[in-house]
Design a protein around this motif. Structure first.
Motif, mmCIF file in Angstrom:
data_model
loop_
_atom_site.group_PDB
_atom_site.id
_atom_site.type_symbol
_atom_site.label_atom_id
_atom_site.label_comp_id
_atom_site.label_asym_id
_atom_site.label_seq_id
_atom_site.Cartn_x
_atom_site.Cartn_y
_atom_site.Cartn_z
ATOM 1 N N ALA A 3 4.599 -6.147 16.321
ATOM 2 C CA ALA A 3 5.835 -6.525 15.772
ATOM 3 C C ALA A 3 5.525 -7.207 14.287
ATOM 4 C CB ALA A 3 6.661 -7.445 16.663
ATOM 5 N N ASP A 4 4.560 -8.033 14.407
ATOM 6 C CA ASP A 4 4.108 -8.684 13.236
ATOM 7 C C ASP A 4 3.594 -7.801 12.202
ATOM 8 O OD1 ASP A 4 5.023 -11.111 14.254
ATOM 9 O OD2 ASP A 4 2.944 -11.878 14.933
ATOM 10 N N ILE A 5 2.654 -6.769 12.504
ATOM 11 C CA ILE A 5 2.198 -5.734 11.786
ATOM 12 C C ILE A 5 3.335 -5.045 11.121
ATOM 13 C CG2 ILE A 5 0.667 -4.076 11.449
ATOM 14 C CD1 ILE A 5 -1.298 -5.370 13.725
ATOM 15 N N LEU A 6 4.321 -4.549 11.985
ATOM 16 C CA LEU A 6 5.495 -3.572 11.680
ATOM 17 C C LEU A 6 6.359 -4.352 10.720
ATOM 18 C CD1 LEU A 6 6.339 -1.660 14.679
ATOM 19 C CD2 LEU A 6 5.245 -0.842 12.628
ATOM 20 N N LEU A 7 6.658 -5.475 10.949
ATOM 21 C CA LEU A 7 7.236 -6.544 9.849
ATOM 22 C C LEU A 7 6.577 -6.682 8.709
ATOM 23 C CD1 LEU A 7 9.924 -8.060 9.753
ATOM 24 C CD2 LEU A 7 8.835 -9.968 10.747
ATOM 25 N N GLY A 8 5.151 -6.989 9.018
ATOM 26 C CA GLY A 8 4.475 -7.191 7.436
ATOM 27 C C GLY A 8 4.560 -5.759 6.600
ATOM 28 N N ILE A 10 7.090 -3.354 6.751
ATOM 29 C CA ILE A 10 8.411 -3.439 6.264
ATOM 30 C C ILE A 10 8.692 -4.257 4.958
ATOM 31 C CG2 ILE A 10 10.692 -4.010 6.749
ATOM 32 C CD1 ILE A 10 10.244 -3.030 9.599
ATOM 33 N N VAL A 11 8.062 -5.339 4.956
ATOM 34 C CA VAL A 11 8.148 -6.376 3.837
ATOM 35 C C VAL A 11 7.320 -5.879 2.606
ATOM 36 C CG1 VAL A 11 7.527 -8.585 3.176
ATOM 37 C CG2 VAL A 11 8.826 -8.528 5.247
ATOM 38 N N LEU A 12 6.235 -5.471 2.989
ATOM 39 C CA LEU A 12 5.342 -4.606 1.940
ATOM 40 C C LEU A 12 6.004 -3.479 1.127
ATOM 41 C CD1 LEU A 12 1.693 -5.129 2.957
ATOM 42 C CD2 LEU A 12 2.555 -5.714 0.841
ATOM 43 N N GLY A 13 6.611 -2.789 2.068
ATOM 44 C CA GLY A 13 7.299 -1.317 1.658
ATOM 45 C C GLY A 13 8.586 -1.976 0.672
ATOM 46 N N GLY A 14 9.070 -2.912 1.355
ATOM 47 C CA GLY A 14 10.501 -3.418 0.480
ATOM 48 C C GLY A 14 10.011 -3.752 -0.733
ATOM 49 N N MET A 15 8.958 -4.508 -0.914
ATOM 50 C CA MET A 15 8.436 -5.327 -2.214
ATOM 51 C C MET A 15 8.059 -4.276 -3.162
ATOM 52 S SD MET A 15 6.591 -9.030 -1.273
ATOM 53 C CE MET A 15 4.872 -8.049 -1.674
ATOM 54 N N ALA A 16 7.564 -3.265 -2.693
ATOM 55 C CA ALA A 16 6.744 -2.067 -3.330
ATOM 56 C C ALA A 16 8.345 -1.348 -3.926
ATOM 57 C CB ALA A 16 6.041 -1.009 -2.837
ATOM 58 N N TYR A 17 9.053 -1.102 -3.362
ATOM 59 C CA TYR A 17 10.232 -0.491 -3.596
ATOM 60 C C TYR A 17 11.001 -1.144 -4.858
ATOM 61 C CZ TYR A 17 14.469 2.316 -3.680
ATOM 62 O OH TYR A 17 15.418 3.383 -4.065
ATOM 63 N N GLY A 18 11.219 -2.544 -4.398
ATOM 64 C CA GLY A 18 11.640 -3.271 -5.250
ATOM 65 C C GLY A 18 11.092 -3.747 -6.741
ATOM 66 N N MET A 19 9.526 -3.355 -6.948
ATOM 67 C CA MET A 19 8.964 -3.403 -7.989
ATOM 68 C C MET A 19 9.085 -1.925 -8.643
ATOM 69 S SD MET A 19 7.049 -6.045 -8.320
ATOM 70 C CE MET A 19 5.341 -5.890 -9.145
#
Length: 158
Positions: A3-8, A10-19
């Motif tokens: 769950a921690d890996i999946l959450l990480g 998702i957060v990385l994907g969100g940051m990349a999309y935001g960038m």
């Protein structure tokens, strides 16, 4: 742990999309700024105010389009402050009084040097000449007359 890996991820994907979105917004604002600068430096088109209408308007519109002039068509007396490049006044009304009035008013307001008008009554020709308004014959091709008058040949084309 999973769950921690999946959450990480998702957060990385969100940051990349935001960038990515921020990069696109920056590109868009740079393009917009460039277009605004080009528009500010671009010399505005000369304008023509055409008073009156009817079948004569199409002929005048053809002539103005060929000369790269922005046309403003009015039916009543209409004065605007944003008319900065008024170069031509063309009065096509059926009334000589209206044509003379609009030409004189526009000349005083904008300092326009090219005044053209249809003279409906032959007895009024001397008034048009007195106010330095070039006469268009209503029975001819107006766009040919306008070209001839600007070239300095004051002729009537029947």
């Amino acid at each position: 742990m999973l769950a921690d890996i999946l959450l990480g991820l998702i957060v990385l994907g969100g940051m990349a999309y935001g960038m990515y979105l921020m990069f696109r917004v920056d590109c868009w604002t740079a393009e917009e700024r460039k277009l605004q600068e080009e528009e500010e430096t671009k010399e505005p088109l000369p304008q023509a105010v055409v008073f009156g209408g009817g079948s004569r308007r199409a002929q005048v519109e053809k002539w103005l389009t060929g000369r790269g002039v922005e046309a403003v068509y009015i039916e009543d007396v209409c004065i605007r402050e944003n008319w900065e490049q008024v170069r031509y006044i063309i009065a096509l009304s059926e009334s000589d009084a209206d044509n003379l009035s609009i030409c004189n008013l526009m000349k005083k307001m904008y300092g326009t040097e090219y005044l053209f008008s249809v003279c409906n009554e032959a007895v009024n020709e001397s008034v048009y000449y007195r106010f330095h308004i070039r006469i268009l014959r209503k029975d001819g091709k107006l766009w040919e007359q306008l070209s001839a008058l600007l070239a300095g040949k004051e002729v009537s084309i029947a």
